[in-house]
Each structure stands twice: as C-alpha cells, then as structure tokens.
Design an enzyme around this catalytic site. Structure first.
Site, PDB file in Angstrom:
ATOM      1  N   GLU A  46      56.874  64.665  30.407  1.00 15.12           N
ATOM      2  CA  GLU A  46      55.563  64.152  29.977  1.00 15.12           C
ATOM      3  C   GLU A  46      54.442  64.693  30.869  1.00 15.12           C
ATOM      4  OE1 GLU A  46      54.721  62.180  27.216  1.00 15.12           O
ATOM      5  OE2 GLU A  46      56.780  62.598  26.605  1.00 15.12           O
ATOM      6  N   HIS A  58      51.759  66.836  28.993  1.00 12.39           N
ATOM      7  CA  HIS A  58      50.514  66.090  28.755  1.00 12.39           C
ATOM      8  C   HIS A  58      49.702  65.807  30.022  1.00 12.39           C
ATOM      9  CE1 HIS A  58      51.911  65.444  24.650  1.00 12.39           C
ATOM     10  NE2 HIS A  58      53.069  65.028  25.131  1.00 12.39           N
ATOM     11  N   HIS A 110      55.868  55.742  26.087  1.00  9.05           N
ATOM     12  CA  HIS A 110      56.403  57.058  25.735  1.00  9.05           C
ATOM     13  C   HIS A 110      55.557  58.123  26.435  1.00  9.05           C
ATOM     14  CE1 HIS A 110      57.493  60.177  22.350  1.00  9.05           C
ATOM     15  NE2 HIS A 110      57.660  60.648  23.547  1.00  9.05           N
TER      16      HIS A 110
END
Ligand SMILES: *[C@@H]1O[C@H](CO)[C@@H](O)[C@H](O)[C@H]1NC(C)=O
Ligand SMILES: *[C@@H]1O[C@H](CO)[C@@H](O)[C@H](O)[C@H]1NC(C)=O
Ligand SMILES: *[C@@H]1O[C@H](CO)[C@@H](O)[C@H](O)[C@H]1NC(C)=O
Ligand SMILES: *[C@@H]1O[C@H](CO)[C@@H](O)[C@H](O)[C@H]1NC(C)=O
Length: 291
Positions: free
Chosen positions: A119, A123, A66
């Site tokens: 993502e 992040h 994920h």
C-alpha cells in the site's frame, strides 16, 4: 544532406524527451479514497484462492483499513509515485501494534508487513506531496486515526445492521452511512460461492486535501460511469457495484453450511448405496438359493 542529418538528430532528441516525459507521470491528485473492508469477506475470498491460505481476523471483529488512495478526478491513481522511497518498517514501529489491529494483514500466510509495504509503494508514495501526509509515519498514522473515528462496524450496528449472516439491502447500508456521516460513501461487494452470493466487502469514504470528509460522487469516479456502479434509488444516488438482484450478505464468521450440507448429502448417498448393495447381495443369495 547536412541539414537532413541535423534534422534526424533533432527528431531523435525530441523522441527521447517524449519517452522520458512518458515515464515522468503526473503525480498530482484531488482527493483521497479511504477504503475500509470487512475481514470476513476478505478472508472468504482469500481462502477460496488456495487451500493453503489462512486468515488473521482482528480480535474484536472490526472493519479494517484496506488503504488510503490519493486519486485524481476522473481516473484511478496516481500510483507508484516514487520507486526510490522504500517502505521502512522501523518508521512505523511506534504504531505497529495499532496497525495490526486497524490495518490488519488478513492474509495470514504472507509476511506481516507485506500488505503495508504494498500500500505504501502503490499509494503512500503518492500521498506525500500533501504536507499533512508527507512521510511514511504520517501516512499510516492518519489512516489509523480515521479508522478509530469512522468505525464502519459501529455505524452499521447503530442502524441494526449486524454481521450475523443476515441479508441487507443496498439502501439500508447506504442510509446508515449517509445519515451518520452526512456524506455519500461507495459500497462494494464481491460475488462468492455457489449459489452466488453478494457479500458486503468494502465501504469507501472520500476526503479532500484538508482531510475533511466529502461526498464521493459520480463526477469523481471514473469507473463508476459504468451503469452497474450507480443506482438512482428513491433517496438519491447510491454509488455501488453491488448487484441489486441479490440481497447483500454480511457474515460474522466464515459460513461452513455449504460444506456441511454437501457432506450430509454424501453420507446419505453412501448409506443408500450400501443399503442397496446389501439388498442386491441378499437378492443374489435368494436367486442362488431358489435355483
Ligand atoms: C497460517 O498458516 C501458517 C502456515 O501453515 C501458520 O504458520 C500460521 O500460524 C497460520 N496462521 C493462522 C492465523 O492460522
Ligand atoms: C523520492 O524519494 C526519495 C527518497 O526518499 C526522495 O529523496 C525524493 O525527494 C523523492 N522524490 C520525489 C519526487 O518526491
Ligand atoms: C529506517 O528508518 C529509521 C528510523 O527513522 C532510520 O534510522 C533508518 O536509517 C531507516 N532505514 C533506511 C534503510 O532508510
Ligand atoms: C474540504 O472540505 C471542507 C468541508 O467541506 C471545506 O471547509 C474545505 O475548504 C475543503 N478543503 C479543500 C482543500 O477543498
């Protein structure tokens, strides 16, 4: 009067500096929360959102990434650390087929790279202040390396936890990971369907800045302070948001049994109604005949 004016200017300047400082967020972090999820559960959630949604399930039905989330102790994030560092698909081209396999975009009716792009922005741009993850390629490549090495599906299977639609206890799942990797994971579930089922959704592992596995623990997780996220079972602490009241389901395919049961019920009902209708007509006929 002149003094007041100068004072006002000073205050405005200080305020402006405060405002600028507020935008300049603290991008430091302490550990990485490395999150793998179970594609079948993710797909069930995705398909529930809209009838148009469909899924890409990795060919060999493995757990996939994920994300890799740099995290500061006691908080979520930092997130979105560098808005000018755009996702560049060319950079990950050499590992794109591996990303498709290990970091699959399960949401098939979205752009293939949209998941990676999200993502990365949220992040990845925060991870780059660590030398070993200092660019887009290294960020994605490390996550793939971990996915191969810490294969959740294999670990669970070694402990007779198979995605066959069986129910498992939180203790079984925790023990499987803990006894194999030697660290505490975080176990996440989603509640799905009617009647409500608890579906195994994510296993999160914690890595320190030397990229070594470490225990995820209560002191590191701010949201885990909520009672529902922490269970003190016989064998120590279990970090989870799964309900203890329900068994944890681990499906290997999207279960259709609910719809089938409903369809069968409807068919039965229709058969019954049509029989009743025929009976009613027959009675009407008898009444007409006898009058
Ligand atoms: C998902 O749906 C889209 C649009 O209908 C279609 O183009 C695509 O092939 C489907 N993907 C899968 C994996 O079924
Ligand atoms: C943000 O990204 C840009 C573009 O890659 C880079 O030049 C800059 O150094 C980055 N800023 C920080 C604070 O990392
Ligand atoms: C994307 O990466 C490639 C390969 O490193 C590079 O040649 C290209 O200039 C980059 N594109 C952008 C928009 O930064
Ligand atoms: C990370 O954990 C490993 C193993 O416990 C340890 O040897 C190392 O010093 C740790 N690194 C950091 C930066 O804390």
């Amino acid at each position: 009067m002149r003094w007041n004016f100068a004072y006002l200017i000073l205050v405005i300047c200080l305020e402006a500096r405060c405002a600028i400082a507020a935008f300049d967020q603290d991008t430091s972090w302490d550990y990485i929360l490395y999150v793998q999820h179970w594609p079948i559960t993710v797909c069930m959630q995705w398909m529930e959102k809209s009838a148009n949604n469909n899924c890409t399930i990795p060919v060999n039905y493995q757990w996939t990434v994920h994300g890799s989330w740099p995290t500061k102790i006691g908080t979520d994030g930092p997130q979105y650390c560098n808005s000018t560092w755009n996702f560049n698909r060319t950079v990950i081209e050499p590992i794109e087929s591996e990303l498709e396999q290990y970091w699959t975009n399960i949401e098939a009716n979205t752009e293939l790279e949209s998941f990676w792009e999200h993502e990365w922005k949220k992040h990845g741009t925060c991870a780059v202040n660590l030398k070993t993850l200092n660019n887009e390629f290294n960020y994605f490549n490390e996550a793939i390396t971990w996915a191969k090495y810490y294969s959740i599906g294999d670990i669970l299977a070694m402990h007779e936890i198979h995605p066959d639609g069986s129910a498992y206890s939180i203790q079984q799942i925790h023990d499987a990971i803990k006894s194999t990797l030697g660290v505490n994971p975080v176990i996440e579930c989603v509640v799905h369907g009617k009647p409500k089922m608890s579906l195994l959704s994510e296993i999160r592992l914690c890595f320190n800045k030397s990229l070594s596995l470490i225990d995820c623990d209560i002191d590191k997780m701010h949201y885990l302070f909520l009672d529902e996220y922490l269970y003190d079972l016989e064998d120590g602490q279990i970090l989870t948001d799964c309900s203890l009241k329900r068994p944890i389901m681990y499906f290997g395919e999207i279960p259709h049994f609910k719809r089938n049961i409903r369809d069968e019920e409807l068919e039965e009902q229709q058969k019954y109604l049509s029989q009743m209708g025929q009976l009613y007509q027959f009675l009407q006929f008898l009444i007409w005949l006898t009058l």
